[in-house]
Design an enzyme around this catalytic site. Structure first.
Site, short mmCIF file in Angstrom:
data_model
loop_
_atom_site.label_atom_id
_atom_site.label_comp_id
_atom_site.label_asym_id
_atom_site.label_seq_id
_atom_site.Cartn_x
_atom_site.Cartn_y
_atom_site.Cartn_z
CB SER A 52 -0.91 0.01 1.24
OG SER A 52 -0.11 -0.03 2.42
CE1 TYR A 53 3.58 1.59 4.24
CE2 TYR A 53 5.91 1.05 3.96
CZ TYR A 53 4.80 1.18 4.77
OH TYR A 53 4.92 0.92 6.12
N GLY A 54 2.71 4.23 -1.36
CA GLY A 54 2.63 4.97 -2.62
C GLY A 54 1.25 5.60 -2.69
N GLY A 60 2.11 1.06 -4.63
CA GLY A 60 3.09 0.00 -4.87
C GLY A 60 4.45 0.51 -5.32
#
Length: 324
Positions: A52-54, A60
């Site tokens: 979930s990073y972004g 992603g």
């Protein structure tokens, strides 16, 4: 850490792709690659990320960048092979079956262009609001481990009760729980954290400390009149005025040791038997954080810091996904 050997400190990559909180721009990628290379060349082999990073279309992005930087690393092949990626799979409401969770793992492998992930972690527990989904996610962890998609499994944001439950469930299925991530620092060491640390110690689970610098509050760089840009400013405005005793103690020990405040705060986490994963996005931050390694605070200094933390009314707000 389970079947893996990791450095005493890892680095977090939440900022890699996050525009909202950390001001990421794609023009930063070459700096991030230099940051990664410097860390790896200096013995850091654990990198924490998440699917979930972004932000938005960059969802992603952190995983994509990590995969790219590993592939393009010019150093020794052995160093490259020893890198451990710990990624977290989000417990999104549409991930309702073990198969969907396994597919999430396969998507992460595709983004990173890796054949196997070091540690596959459940990003948070759904026990508070969707207990039936929780069991499916646990079965998903078992499946990705059995299929060889991950070398080990871990959890994040699990409280003491849920941590024991998932450990016992996985153990009965022949899957060891390798790690548990929790917000842990001089700003965040309440009863739950201490209980989690004790459980990890007794069950052979390695505790990973995220936010060891309290999102930057324990760097000494900010004051109530000098706040960071963006949403962090609201939090800092609430908490920083109550941190004076703690920041003064950190400063005093740092000066005596010829270290910096962040180096002392990270070393405190290491002295607690945890693996801190401060976030990095610049070469300067890597250089500074590396100075937290190779020495240890004395028992007197640890006591001084813990007394100062108790005297400081400012405490970190806990993650909303943290369970009991």
């Amino acid at each position: 850490m389970g079947p893996l050997t990791v450095s005493p400190m890892g680095f977090g990559t939440w900022a890699w792709g996050n525009q909202l909180l950390w001001g990421y721009q794609e023009s930063m990628d070459s700096d991030l690659q230099r940051t990664f290379n410097l860390a790896v060349e200096n013995g850091i082999n654990l990198f924490d990320t998440a699917d979930s990073y972004g932000t938005g279309r960059l969802n992603g992005q952190s995983e994509k960048l990590l995969g790219k930087f590993i592939r393009e690393f010019q150093g020794q092949k052995q160093i490259q092979d020893n890198i451990v990626i710990a990624t977290k799979f989000a417990a999104y409401p549409w991930r309702l079956t073990p198969g969907q969770f396994v597919n999430a793992c396969k998507s992460s492998l595709d983004r990173m262009q890796l054949e196997q992930i070091g540690i596959g972690q459940l990003h948070w527990s759904t026990a508070n609001y969707a207990p039936l989904q929780e069991l499916a996610l646990w079965d998903g962890l078992v499946a990705m481990y059995e299929k060889g998609l991950v070398r080990a499994v871990g959890v994040s944001n699990y409280g003491p009760k849920q941590l024991v439950k998932i450990h016992d469930y996985l153990k009965a299925r022949g899957v060891p729980l390798c790690s548990a991530q929790v917000q842990f620092s001089l700003l965040s060491k309440g009863e739950d954290q201490i209980e989690i640390k004790n459980i990890c110690g007794s069950l052979g689970i390695r505790l990973i400390s995220y936010s060891p610098l309290g999102l930057g509050m324990l760097t000494g760089k900010y004051t109530p009149s000098k706040l960071p840009r963006g949403p962090r400013a609201l939090l800092f405005r609430q908490i920083l005025p109550g941190l004076e005793p703690l920041l003064n103690s950190l400063r005093e020990i740092a000066q005596k040791r010829r270290k910096t405040i962040p180096q002392v705060a990270i070393n405190w986490c290491i002295c607690q038997g945890t693996i801190p994963i401060p976030g990095v996005k610049t070469v300067k931050q890597v250089e500074e954080n590396l100075g937290a390694l190779g020495w240890r605070l004395s028992s007197d200094e640890l006591l001084q810091l813990e007394d100062a933390a108790r005297e400081s009314p400012g405490k970190m707000i806990q993650n909303i996904f943290q369970t009991r």
